[in-house]
Design a protein around this motif. Structure first.
Motif, mmCIF file in Angstrom:
data_model
loop_
_atom_site.group_PDB
_atom_site.id
_atom_site.type_symbol
_atom_site.label_atom_id
_atom_site.label_comp_id
_atom_site.label_asym_id
_atom_site.label_seq_id
_atom_site.Cartn_x
_atom_site.Cartn_y
_atom_site.Cartn_z
ATOM 1 N N GLU A 267 0.720 -1.220 -0.113
ATOM 2 C CA GLU A 267 -0.089 0.020 -0.025
ATOM 3 C C GLU A 267 0.781 1.173 -0.299
ATOM 4 O O GLU A 267 2.040 1.155 -0.309
ATOM 5 C CB GLU A 267 -1.087 0.014 1.148
ATOM 6 N N TYR A 268 0.390 2.589 0.179
ATOM 7 C CA TYR A 268 0.758 3.685 -0.256
ATOM 8 C C TYR A 268 1.103 4.639 1.013
ATOM 9 O O TYR A 268 0.482 4.539 2.122
ATOM 10 C CB TYR A 268 -0.057 4.350 -1.316
ATOM 11 N N VAL A 269 2.011 5.653 0.547
ATOM 12 C CA VAL A 269 2.140 6.811 1.506
ATOM 13 C C VAL A 269 1.445 7.854 0.745
ATOM 14 O O VAL A 269 1.479 8.176 -0.193
ATOM 15 C CB VAL A 269 3.821 7.064 1.396
ATOM 16 N N TYR A 270 0.800 8.723 1.818
ATOM 17 C CA TYR A 270 0.015 9.674 1.512
ATOM 18 C C TYR A 270 0.460 11.038 2.195
ATOM 19 O O TYR A 270 0.766 10.956 3.241
ATOM 20 C CB TYR A 270 -1.511 9.554 1.737
ATOM 21 N N LYS A 271 -0.130 12.319 1.455
ATOM 22 C CA LYS A 271 -0.180 13.549 2.334
ATOM 23 C C LYS A 271 -1.408 14.340 1.774
ATOM 24 O O LYS A 271 -1.733 14.116 0.738
ATOM 25 C CB LYS A 271 1.200 14.123 2.277
ATOM 26 N N PHE A 272 -1.967 15.121 2.752
ATOM 27 C CA PHE A 272 -2.899 15.849 2.513
ATOM 28 C C PHE A 272 -2.504 17.408 2.705
ATOM 29 O O PHE A 272 -2.001 17.759 3.791
ATOM 30 C CB PHE A 272 -4.066 15.723 3.522
ATOM 31 N N VAL A 273 -2.900 18.468 1.846
ATOM 32 C CA VAL A 273 -2.737 19.699 1.879
ATOM 33 C C VAL A 273 -3.838 20.660 2.018
ATOM 34 O O VAL A 273 -4.465 20.609 0.859
ATOM 35 C CB VAL A 273 -1.629 20.160 0.752
ATOM 36 N N THR A 274 -4.089 21.314 2.869
ATOM 37 C CA THR A 274 -5.266 21.882 3.088
ATOM 38 C C THR A 274 -5.362 23.232 1.887
ATOM 39 O O THR A 274 -4.405 23.758 1.630
ATOM 40 C CB THR A 274 -5.545 22.551 4.428
ATOM 41 N N ASN A 275 -6.573 23.591 1.598
ATOM 42 C CA ASN A 275 -6.847 24.827 0.797
ATOM 43 C C ASN A 275 -6.638 26.069 1.695
ATOM 44 O O ASN A 275 -6.094 27.165 1.092
ATOM 45 C CB ASN A 275 -7.857 24.739 -0.107
ATOM 46 N N GLY A 276 -7.133 25.874 2.682
ATOM 47 C CA GLY A 276 -7.121 27.110 3.761
ATOM 48 C C GLY A 276 -5.871 27.197 4.465
ATOM 49 O O GLY A 276 -5.130 26.197 4.385
ATOM 50 N N LYS A 277 -5.538 28.281 5.187
ATOM 51 C CA LYS A 277 -4.406 28.667 5.929
ATOM 52 C C LYS A 277 -4.612 28.409 7.272
ATOM 53 O O LYS A 277 -5.834 28.905 7.964
ATOM 54 C CB LYS A 277 -3.641 29.704 5.401
ATOM 55 N N PHE A 278 -3.582 28.187 8.318
ATOM 56 C CA PHE A 278 -3.742 28.159 9.679
ATOM 57 C C PHE A 278 -3.714 29.371 10.142
ATOM 58 O O PHE A 278 -3.041 30.482 9.791
ATOM 59 C CB PHE A 278 -2.522 27.212 10.045
ATOM 60 N N ASN A 279 -4.798 29.743 11.010
ATOM 61 C CA ASN A 279 -4.831 30.956 11.537
ATOM 62 C C ASN A 279 -4.434 30.962 13.237
ATOM 63 O O ASN A 279 -5.144 30.335 14.146
ATOM 64 C CB ASN A 279 -6.350 31.612 11.506
ATOM 65 N N PRO A 280 -3.164 31.339 13.549
ATOM 66 C CA PRO A 280 -2.734 31.005 14.830
ATOM 67 C C PRO A 280 -3.456 32.068 15.950
ATOM 68 O O PRO A 280 -3.425 31.616 17.180
ATOM 69 C CB PRO A 280 -1.249 31.374 14.922
ATOM 70 N N ARG A 281 -4.131 33.003 15.441
ATOM 71 C CA ARG A 281 -4.766 33.949 16.528
ATOM 72 C C ARG A 281 -6.291 33.461 16.766
ATOM 73 O O ARG A 281 -6.991 34.319 17.504
ATOM 74 C CB ARG A 281 -4.796 35.313 16.031
ATOM 75 N N ASN A 282 -6.821 32.564 15.776
ATOM 76 C CA ASN A 282 -8.282 32.505 16.030
ATOM 77 C C ASN A 282 -8.424 30.907 15.772
ATOM 78 O O ASN A 282 -8.521 30.162 14.965
ATOM 79 C CB ASN A 282 -9.038 33.070 14.994
ATOM 80 N N ARG A 283 -8.341 30.081 17.132
ATOM 81 C CA ARG A 283 -8.477 28.782 17.109
ATOM 82 C C ARG A 283 -9.634 28.211 16.268
ATOM 83 O O ARG A 283 -9.542 27.228 15.638
ATOM 84 C CB ARG A 283 -8.291 28.133 18.517
ATOM 85 N N GLY B 51 -9.043 20.562 0.814
ATOM 86 C CA GLY B 51 -7.744 20.328 0.338
ATOM 87 C C GLY B 51 -7.547 19.190 -0.814
ATOM 88 O O GLY B 51 -8.360 18.751 -1.239
ATOM 89 N N VAL B 52 -6.175 19.080 -0.945
ATOM 90 C CA VAL B 52 -5.952 17.991 -1.964
ATOM 91 C C VAL B 52 -5.176 16.877 -1.308
ATOM 92 O O VAL B 52 -4.076 16.998 -0.512
ATOM 93 C CB VAL B 52 -5.007 18.587 -3.028
ATOM 94 N N LEU B 53 -5.524 15.722 -1.619
ATOM 95 C CA LEU B 53 -4.876 14.415 -1.259
ATOM 96 C C LEU B 53 -3.936 13.941 -2.167
ATOM 97 O O LEU B 53 -4.421 13.842 -3.489
ATOM 98 C CB LEU B 53 -6.044 13.308 -0.878
ATOM 99 N N TYR B 54 -2.676 13.800 -1.870
ATOM 100 C CA TYR B 54 -1.669 13.186 -2.860
ATOM 101 C C TYR B 54 -1.036 11.907 -2.365
ATOM 102 O O TYR B 54 -1.387 11.568 -1.129
ATOM 103 C CB TYR B 54 -0.592 14.006 -2.604
ATOM 104 N N VAL B 55 -0.639 11.091 -3.379
ATOM 105 C CA VAL B 55 -0.113 9.797 -3.034
ATOM 106 C C VAL B 55 1.656 9.919 -3.475
ATOM 107 O O VAL B 55 1.619 10.463 -4.565
ATOM 108 C CB VAL B 55 -0.773 8.711 -3.403
ATOM 109 N N ALA B 56 2.415 8.986 -2.798
ATOM 110 C CA ALA B 56 3.743 9.276 -3.208
ATOM 111 C C ALA B 56 3.989 8.289 -4.196
ATOM 112 O O ALA B 56 3.990 6.917 -4.296
ATOM 113 C CB ALA B 56 4.699 8.988 -1.949
ATOM 114 N N LYS B 57 4.866 8.742 -5.223
ATOM 115 C CA LYS B 57 5.540 7.990 -6.003
ATOM 116 C C LYS B 57 7.135 8.231 -6.038
ATOM 117 O O LYS B 57 7.752 9.323 -6.001
ATOM 118 C CB LYS B 57 5.320 8.235 -7.560
ATOM 119 N N PHE B 58 7.986 7.057 -5.507
ATOM 120 C CA PHE B 58 9.351 7.152 -5.476
ATOM 121 C C PHE B 58 9.896 6.528 -6.505
ATOM 122 O O PHE B 58 9.931 5.440 -6.980
ATOM 123 C CB PHE B 58 9.770 6.247 -4.462
ATOM 124 N N ASN B 59 10.613 7.481 -7.005
ATOM 125 C CA ASN B 59 11.659 7.196 -8.519
ATOM 126 C C ASN B 59 12.789 6.499 -7.917
ATOM 127 O O ASN B 59 13.636 6.819 -6.999
ATOM 128 C CB ASN B 59 11.997 8.468 -9.324
#
Length: 641
Positions: free
Chosen positions: A359-375, A385-393
């Protein structure tokens, strides 16, 4: 695809189809971003020159770890072992009452009503979140602990696998899930949990949860009992996890397939059949027989219930009233966990592994940005966001391939009609885009010092077997019973990047094996290690590795190991902790001051029975009890130094 040549070297085949020895592959792969040259001599790798970056030069001053390594213990040895100058204490056991009205644990009087108020069974992920929120307090905080699965044969006297009782089944479901518990360190350094804290909480296989994200409204999420898909019942097989920058915990549902049954009762022409099959749903009865008492686990009666599991689950430890949410945008597979970091541009990135062979390694990248001043503004970041899967060359580069409906092969012609389809059937989507099939990706963690990503690959004994995928550059050993660790560097150290470089950091096993590798360090000086699983980092950036499966891989108990990732001690892996008979080591988690290490001891005594246990840890009488322990120095110093 693998074997030995006349020089007794492992043969691997790269993705380009060119036969190479393991040493040749390592000589290509194992270079610090191309700056360290390597030379294969007599089956070992010798560094013959280096040009360190400014970051690595600074890290080279790190004197490394200073504890005296412990010796590995025999699989029948039933006690924990820590280095000289350290001590371990049990903090909380399975069955400990979490509220004032919770009954004390009584193994002979177990009920689901009691278990939902008591600490759950097998402990896996541990997250320490300081109190109050936003502080770095190392003396008081909340522990969030996953309870992955149950060993009924150790929980109940005369347990019959073929005929469990309704009470046993319901206690088991209640012992799954998660616990939130307040813990406090006293002036003398000892830790205890606060029984009636307002934060204490259990989330079980019966608890109310909800869905969010692109797959939440998918027709396959609806069941006869819940046609609106707005009352998801429970979370199961919670393995590893991670803490978000806004102070929540994301828990991964891993081997959820084991709780379901009777896939063959579903028409094979039904499109749901193929998806269930891809995720390993049993064709007949389940091992646990939950379906006898809860029809939702019977696919022939409720074909959609299984689609409601296999997600990342977000819980707010600081707010017991906030709903538990399954975040579908992160994909559906056997999540070992999810680890989060804020990228350069403020977006949040979550790394994940699908813990199964090939099986695979994934990462997810949000479209929105973290707001450290407003939890509160961050509470739904993981829905978009966008879900990615890894290809190791094979040349040491890699790509993050997007899993987005309408892009590439993810179209109606291949059975995808929405992003919800892509997320429910993430595995097939990853198959189609050409991701690299890995040797059981488990924990994926980010080093806070050097910003690199470390991927634990536990093992894959089917690699290179007849009819199975052969070796490749990122998975170079056939019949990989020992596992390995990959070090990944995102382009420009930007975690939102879509390309990366990678190298093999450790090939686990006995140092005497010709195919083991410890980042080029002298193998005669390192500890044996097998089946790396959970990983963590201390404040200096040293990598800590917990194992699951060492008795099978190297014939020793599982343990915890530490290894510097930079400087002259890079690769000098030493065993810090050895666990008890039948158990694995999970967690690990440090307090912010690095003076306490929390470890979860999962399934002590596994492989034995209530009547004849192979372990009586931690109480030295009666049955074994999965527990969270603390490890500290007698002088209250920083762990490892």
């Amino acid at each position: 695809m693998g074997g030995r040549d006349e020089k007794d070297k492992w043969i691997v085949r790269s993705q380009a189809g060119i036969g190479q020895t393991l040493e040749e592959v390592l000589a290509l792969r194992i270079s610090r971003r191309g700056m360290l040259k390597t030379l294969a001599i007599g089956g070992s790798l010798v560094l013959i020159g280096s040009s360190l970056s400014a970051v690595e030069e600074a890290l080279a001053a790190n004197p490394g770890l200073k504890f005296k390594a412990v010796k590995p213990t025999d699989p029948n040895f039933d006690d924990v072992v820590v280095p000289e100058g350290y001590y371990a204490r049990t903090l909380i056991r399975w069955g400990e009452p979490l509220s004032a009205d919770a009954p004390d644990f009584d193994v002979w009087l177990q009920t689901p009503e009691a278990q939902v108020k008591q600490f759950g069974y097998n402990c896996d992920f541990i997250g320490f979140l300081p109190l109050p929120y936003g502080s770095n307090n190392s003396n008081r905080g909340l522990l969030v602990v996953n309870h992955e699965y149950t060993n009924e044969e150790l929980m109940f006297p005369k347990y019959d696998f073929e005929n469990p009782t309704r009470n046993q089944v319901d206690v088991g479901i209640a012992a799954h899930g998660m616990s939130v518990v307040e813990v406090v360190r006293a002036p003398d350094g000892t830790w205890s949990y606060v029984r009636n804290s307002r934060y204490n909480r259990r989330v079980t296989g019966f608890s109310a949860t909800r869905l969010s994200g692109p797959a939440a409204d998918h027709p396959w999420m609806r069941t006869s009992a819940d046609p609106g898909a707005d009352a998801i019942l429970g979370t199961l097989n919670n393995c590893a996890g991670g803490k978000t920058p806004w102070g929540t915990v994301v828990s991964g549902e891993e081997n959820f397939h084991q709780y379901f049954a009777n896939l063959n009762g579903l028409d094979r022409n039904d499109p749901r059949y193929a998806v269930h099959r891809r995720y390993g749903m049993p064709t007949a009865e389940s091992e646990r027989k939950w379906e006898r008492f809860h029809s939702r686990f019977d696919i022939s009666k409720e074909p959609n219930e299984g689609f409601r599991f296999g997600w990342c689950v977000e819980i707010d430890p600081y707010d017991p009233l906030r709903p538990v949410v399954k975040r579908t945008a992160l994909g559906r597979f056997r999540h070992e966990g999810a680890t989060f970091v804020v990228a350069r541009d403020g977006r949040v990135v979550g790394y994940q592994g699908d813990d199964a062979q090939f099986e695979y390694v994934y990462k997810f990248v949000t479209n929105g940005k973290f707001n450290p001043r407003n939890r509160e503004a961050n509470m739904n970041l993981l829905d978009d966001g966008v879900l990615y899967v890894a290809k190791f060359n094979p040349d040491g580069t890699g790509e993050w391939l997007p899993l987005v409906y309408g892009q590439g092969p993810l179209t109606p012609e291949n059975g995808f009609r929405s992003q919800g389809d892509v997320l429910i059937n993430t595995r097939l989507a990853a198959d189609l885009v050409g991701a690299t099939k890995m040797d059981r990706p488990e924990d994926v963690e980010i080093n806070p010092v050097n910003k690199k990503v470390y991927i634990a690959l536990t093992n894959n004994t089917r690699r290179g077997a007849s009819g199975q995928p052969g070796t490749d550059a990122a998975n170079p050993r056939p019949n990989n019973a020992w596992g390995h660790i990959i070090e990944l560097t995102e382009r420009n150290d930007d975690h939102a990047a879509t390309t990366f470089r990678w190298e093999i950091f450790i090939l686990a096993g006995l140092p005497s094996q010709p195919d083991t590798y410890f980042a080029g360090f002298d193998k005669s000086k390192v500890s044996p290690i097998g089946a790396p699983d959970n990983v963590a980092f201390d404040s200096q950036g040293n990598l800590w590795i917990a194992t699951d499966g060492a008795p099978r891989a190297i014939k020793f108990n599982d343990g915890l190991f530490a290894v510097p990732v930079s400087g002259s001690q890079r690769g000098n892996l030493q065993q810090f902790f050895s666990s008890v008979a039948g158990s694995e080591v999970c967690g690990p988690e440090f307090t912010p001051d690095n003076r306490t290490l929390f470890l979860a001891i999962q399934h002590p005594g596994e492989g034995s029975t209530f009547e004849n246990p192979s372990s009586t840890w931690p109480d030295r009488q009666g049955l074994p009890r999965p527990s969270v322990i603390t490890v500290q120095r007698f002088d209250s110093g920083v762990i490892g130094t």
